[in-house]
Design an enzyme around this catalytic site. Sequence first.
Site, short mmCIF file in Angstrom:
data_model
loop_
_atom_site.label_atom_id
_atom_site.label_comp_id
_atom_site.label_asym_id
_atom_site.label_seq_id
_atom_site.Cartn_x
_atom_site.Cartn_y
_atom_site.Cartn_z
N TYR A 1 -2.94 -1.38 10.45
CA TYR A 1 -2.65 -1.93 8.62
C TYR A 1 -1.16 -1.29 7.90
O TYR A 1 -0.71 -2.32 7.19
CB TYR A 1 -3.74 -0.75 7.87
CG TYR A 1 -3.90 -1.30 6.08
CD1 TYR A 1 -4.37 -2.43 5.87
CD2 TYR A 1 -3.43 -0.17 5.90
CE1 TYR A 1 -4.43 -3.13 4.32
CE2 TYR A 1 -3.41 -0.56 3.85
CZ TYR A 1 -4.32 -1.89 3.82
OH TYR A 1 -3.87 -2.49 2.57
N SER B 1 0.74 -1.16 0.23
CA SER B 1 0.32 0.10 0.04
C SER B 1 0.86 1.53 -0.15
O SER B 1 1.87 1.36 0.28
CB SER B 1 -1.14 -0.19 1.43
OG SER B 1 -1.34 1.33 1.54
#
Length: 267
Positions: A172, A159
């Site tokens: 995350y 990400s």
Amino acid sequence: MTTANTVTTPTTAAATSPRIALITGGSRGLGRNAALHVARRGIDVVLTYRSQQAEAQAVVDEIRQSGARAAALQLDVGDSGSFPAFAQALKQTLKQHWQRERFDHLVNNAGLGHYAPLADTTEAQFDELMRVHLKGPFFLTQALLPLLQDGGSVLNVSSGLARFAMPGYGAYAAMKGGVEVLTRYMAKEFGARGIRVNTLAPGAIETDFGGGTVRDNAEVNAFVASVTALGRVGLPDDIGPVVASLLSDDSRWVNAQRVEASGGMFV
């Protein structure tokens, strides 16, 4: 938990053996888009789904319409205890529908999101993120190595949040940072077999991920566009072609790299 549920297209023995990509979480979102674009490159697809068998069937049908072949297997990437059984199910699927013992590309894509400031993140949330995003790719790749073709590739999905920081995504992003380190170690250790390993780091994309916030919240969407050099939020079709390119021979000398596809977010 892995089950025997399998969705496949009818197949016949092919004169040549096509390359085959396994894409986890391929029934929706970026995984679905990646599966469709990979198939358009002439690579057959085995995709996994956790619970949405009907959605998986729809992707398989669409891939078949493109001229490629496909199958879908149930898998919970957060349940590493199910991986040996999944490997056996994959082995049977390859033999039955492709007359093959190995596949060529592994895309560790499946994931989920939790939005919570660090001070409010629960241990249960942290553990779930860890099981799905870090432990899952580690041990699934390990379990599938005997079935991965020499000269193939692994693509781990990370990400943009592993590079820039946005409050609420700390846990995350920490898992994705771990994935990026893991990628480099995989590349080093798998290189003797000619297996390339890279990271793809998408930026903010309009999907249902994280409850569809980027797609459905106009304020969030406008903010992301304002901090992106290309002036808009990413779309699934911005990511699928990158996956297909990184699996293709065009990227045969790209190894141990982090490729960010974010439109220039926070540059």
